[in-house]
Design an enzyme around this catalytic site. Sequence first.
Site, PDB file in Angstrom:
ATOM      1  N   ARG A   1       0.804  -1.228   0.000  1.00 23.91           N
ATOM      2  CA  ARG A   1       0.000   0.000   0.000  1.00 23.91           C
ATOM      3  C   ARG A   1       0.835   1.274   0.000  1.00 23.91           C
ATOM      4  O   ARG A   1       0.340   2.329  -0.365  1.00 23.91           O
ATOM      5  CB  ARG A   1      -0.910   0.003   1.227  1.00 23.91           C
ATOM      6  CG  ARG A   1      -1.992  -1.051   1.201  1.00 23.91           C
ATOM      7  CD  ARG A   1      -2.941  -0.896   2.375  1.00 23.91           C
ATOM      8  NE  ARG A   1      -2.267  -1.185   3.635  1.00 23.91           N
ATOM      9  CZ  ARG A   1      -2.313  -2.374   4.247  1.00 23.91           C
ATOM     10  NH1 ARG A   1      -2.978  -3.365   3.686  1.00 23.91           N
ATOM     11  NH2 ARG A   1      -1.708  -2.570   5.393  1.00 23.91           N
TER      12      ARG A   1
ATOM     13  N   LYS B   1       3.324 -18.903   7.932  1.00 26.38           N
ATOM     14  CA  LYS B   1       2.607 -19.238   9.154  1.00 26.38           C
ATOM     15  C   LYS B   1       2.191 -17.935   9.861  1.00 26.38           C
ATOM     16  O   LYS B   1       2.769 -16.876   9.550  1.00 26.38           O
ATOM     17  CB  LYS B   1       3.485 -20.093  10.065  1.00 26.38           C
ATOM     18  CG  LYS B   1       4.603 -19.333  10.789  1.00 26.38           C
ATOM     19  CD  LYS B   1       5.266 -20.214  11.811  1.00 26.38           C
ATOM     20  CE  LYS B   1       6.254 -19.437  12.636  1.00 26.38           C
ATOM     21  NZ  LYS B   1       5.662 -18.511  13.596  1.00 26.38           N
TER      22      LYS B   1
ATOM     23  N   HIS C   1      10.103 -21.803   7.857  1.00 29.00           N
ATOM     24  CA  HIS C   1      11.517 -21.564   7.575  1.00 29.00           C
ATOM     25  C   HIS C   1      12.434 -22.536   8.325  1.00 29.00           C
ATOM     26  O   HIS C   1      13.579 -22.735   7.915  1.00 29.00           O
ATOM     27  CB  HIS C   1      11.894 -20.116   7.903  1.00 29.00           C
ATOM     28  CG  HIS C   1      12.019 -19.816   9.365  1.00 29.00           C
ATOM     29  ND1 HIS C   1      10.954 -19.408  10.131  1.00 29.00           N
ATOM     30  CD2 HIS C   1      13.087 -19.859  10.197  1.00 29.00           C
ATOM     31  CE1 HIS C   1      11.359 -19.225  11.371  1.00 29.00           C
ATOM     32  NE2 HIS C   1      12.644 -19.494  11.445  1.00 29.00           N
TER      33      HIS C   1
ATOM     34  N   LYS D   1      16.458 -24.860   7.186  1.00 30.03           N
ATOM     35  CA  LYS D   1      17.758 -24.848   7.858  1.00 30.03           C
ATOM     36  C   LYS D   1      18.539 -26.117   7.504  1.00 30.03           C
ATOM     37  O   LYS D   1      17.995 -27.218   7.507  1.00 30.03           O
ATOM     38  CB  LYS D   1      17.570 -24.755   9.375  1.00 30.03           C
ATOM     39  CG  LYS D   1      16.968 -23.425   9.843  1.00 30.03           C
ATOM     40  CD  LYS D   1      16.812 -23.409  11.360  1.00 30.03           C
ATOM     41  CE  LYS D   1      16.196 -22.102  11.836  1.00 30.03           C
ATOM     42  NZ  LYS D   1      17.106 -20.958  11.612  1.00 30.03           N
TER      43      LYS D   1
ATOM     44  N   GLU E   1      14.435 -18.895  23.093  1.00 33.65           N
ATOM     45  CA  GLU E   1      14.800 -17.575  22.578  1.00 33.65           C
ATOM     46  C   GLU E   1      15.096 -16.642  23.738  1.00 33.65           C
ATOM     47  O   GLU E   1      14.372 -16.643  24.746  1.00 33.65           O
ATOM     48  CB  GLU E   1      13.672 -16.996  21.729  1.00 33.65           C
ATOM     49  CG  GLU E   1      13.341 -17.814  20.491  1.00 33.65           C
ATOM     50  CD  GLU E   1      12.220 -17.185  19.693  1.00 33.65           C
ATOM     51  OE1 GLU E   1      12.504 -16.566  18.666  1.00 33.65           O
ATOM     52  OE2 GLU E   1      11.052 -17.307  20.115  1.00 33.65           O
TER      53      GLU E   1
ATOM     54  N   ASP F   1       2.557 -20.199  17.972  1.00 31.44           N
ATOM     55  CA  ASP F   1       3.657 -19.592  17.235  1.00 31.44           C
ATOM     56  C   ASP F   1       4.820 -20.551  17.028  1.00 31.44           C
ATOM     57  O   ASP F   1       5.502 -20.481  16.004  1.00 31.44           O
ATOM     58  CB  ASP F   1       4.153 -18.344  17.971  1.00 31.44           C
ATOM     59  CG  ASP F   1       5.171 -17.558  17.174  1.00 31.44           C
ATOM     60  OD1 ASP F   1       4.841 -17.152  16.044  1.00 31.44           O
ATOM     61  OD2 ASP F   1       6.295 -17.348  17.666  1.00 31.44           O
TER      62      ASP F   1
ATOM     63  N   HIS G   1       6.921 -25.234  14.056  1.00 33.63           N
ATOM     64  CA  HIS G   1       8.343 -25.568  14.116  1.00 33.63           C
ATOM     65  C   HIS G   1       8.602 -26.855  14.894  1.00 33.63           C
ATOM     66  O   HIS G   1       9.300 -27.760  14.423  1.00 33.63           O
ATOM     67  CB  HIS G   1       9.136 -24.439  14.788  1.00 33.63           C
ATOM     68  CG  HIS G   1       9.066 -23.137  14.072  1.00 33.63           C
ATOM     69  ND1 HIS G   1       8.844 -23.029  12.721  1.00 33.63           N
ATOM     70  CD2 HIS G   1       9.213 -21.863  14.507  1.00 33.63           C
ATOM     71  CE1 HIS G   1       8.850 -21.763  12.364  1.00 33.63           C
ATOM     72  NE2 HIS G   1       9.065 -21.042  13.432  1.00 33.63           N
TER      73      HIS G   1
ATOM     74  N   LYS H   1      10.058 -17.516  25.302  1.00 33.88           N
ATOM     75  CA  LYS H   1      10.680 -16.214  25.076  1.00 33.88           C
ATOM     76  C   LYS H   1      11.408 -15.776  26.346  1.00 33.88           C
ATOM     77  O   LYS H   1      11.064 -16.181  27.460  1.00 33.88           O
ATOM     78  CB  LYS H   1       9.623 -15.176  24.730  1.00 33.88           C
ATOM     79  CG  LYS H   1       8.930 -15.392  23.382  1.00 33.88           C
ATOM     80  CD  LYS H   1       9.801 -14.916  22.254  1.00 33.88           C
ATOM     81  CE  LYS H   1       9.016 -14.840  20.948  1.00 33.88           C
ATOM     82  NZ  LYS H   1       9.869 -14.417  19.830  1.00 33.88           N
TER      83      LYS H   1
END
Length: 511
Positions: free
Chosen positions: A65, A171, A201, A205, A239, A258, A263, A363
């Site tokens: 946009r 995703k 993704h 790997k 993470e 998530d 994954h 996280k």
Amino acid sequence: MQAATVLEANPLREGLRMARTPEPNAMVIFGATGDLTRRKLIPALYNLHASRLLPAGFSAVGVARRPWTTESFRETMRQACARHAALPVTPEVWESFARGLYFVRSDFAEREGYGRLDELLRTLDRERGTAGNRVFYLATPPDQTPAIVRLLGEAGLAQRRPGWSRLVVEKPFGQDLTSARILNSVLREVFPEDEIYRIDHYLGKETVQNILVFRFANAIFEPIWDRRYVDHVQIAVAEAVGMEGRGSYYDRTGTLRDMVQNHMMQLLSLTAMEPPVTNEANIVRNEKVKVLKALRLPGIDEVPHLTVRGQYGPGYIAGQPVPGYQQEPEVAPGSGTETYVALKLFVDNWRWADVPFYLRSGKRLTRRVSEIAVQFRRAPLKLFGAELEPPEPNILALRIQPDEGISLRFSVKLPGLQLEVRPVSMDFLYGTTFGRTPEAYERLLLDCMLGDTTLFTRNDEVEAAWEYTTRIMRGWDAAPPPEFPNYEAGTWGPDAAQRRIAADGRRWRRF
């Protein structure tokens, strides 16, 4: 220098390169002004171009946009590649790559914009020889996917011409089993299943792709890769980062959706699958689906005993103070969204009957690490005296990131005049042995252009993963809400996760 010259002239190497060069095509990226395009997609395409793996005339068309032009799009992407591409951005290589970059300004729901896009693509067919071959990449919020796909169909962009049309979807693929089924139905109204590329993704790997090679190209491991010799398997995706500007998205999603649903289920299926008859895409994916369909579905009342969910509070990462999840931008006050999940599950088949798989992801944990650890059963007899500590169990660790490699732990005698047993590790590191490995998106984008679906998830694979995670969500909905936050940023998660695995006589691996 001489060795490099020999490699360049090697006809076998050149033949392999040509075999991996796709047909001429144009890739249309919806959401071209977003972070994914700048940080991953265009840099990956540039790396492929610099490696001479893209076809002559390849073109990438950005759709978004913002009031950009083709010139401003090219300049923004040049800066992005200078920052994020693995290979150096030289004037000559960039110029040849940038000639194939174009931009169409349009709202995703604007029908006229799809007409302008069609006109540009026809021009590229004539002037750059893209031959009617199209890849439509949706680097957009998930709620935009149905509208974009339907309008691609209405505009005639999704139909086969003299060439082909393929759709790449990021995703999360749905929010639960029901929404995933609805989305699959919408996509198949416009694109055949074999032209839909649901991208994860993690599957791009090198270390994830190596799981199949490691298991099935080495005869010494497959005979002991089952319930007779394996005590349990741990899969961790940790993470250290927090929200990084994704607070609004994450607050609607959480770690289960998530990370676990996609994954971690992929890592689980590659670890537990049976040997495929061939490495043909659907044969490999059939075996992965069998694993997901063999997952033991817990009863609603069993879920609290098999899972732990957490949310981080304020703490310290690398000695620096960081806020708690509820203090992150765009996160709702008092949010009950989980940022940590630990769960215990079982694959009910002959190979893995009653072998627990422990998964954890979160996280703001102590450090970034992704790993699959297969812990074997202890030796059955104390051959070296009851007074000695029992030897540590053998552990085979497949490290996905950041220190990509494989480690095998076994026991040896400590040198000296007394009998002492100590664990040691035998390590293989990708970086030390091979140097740079391709970025995940390089492999996945190239495979999509080649029509190779092996590393992409099929509709039944997505739905099987959602069937299990939806059961977990229902169990959580039926249980009392947890008291969040329940772990400090910079730690390894809630104490309840440590207690849960300790109740089985096991412990989480330390990194």
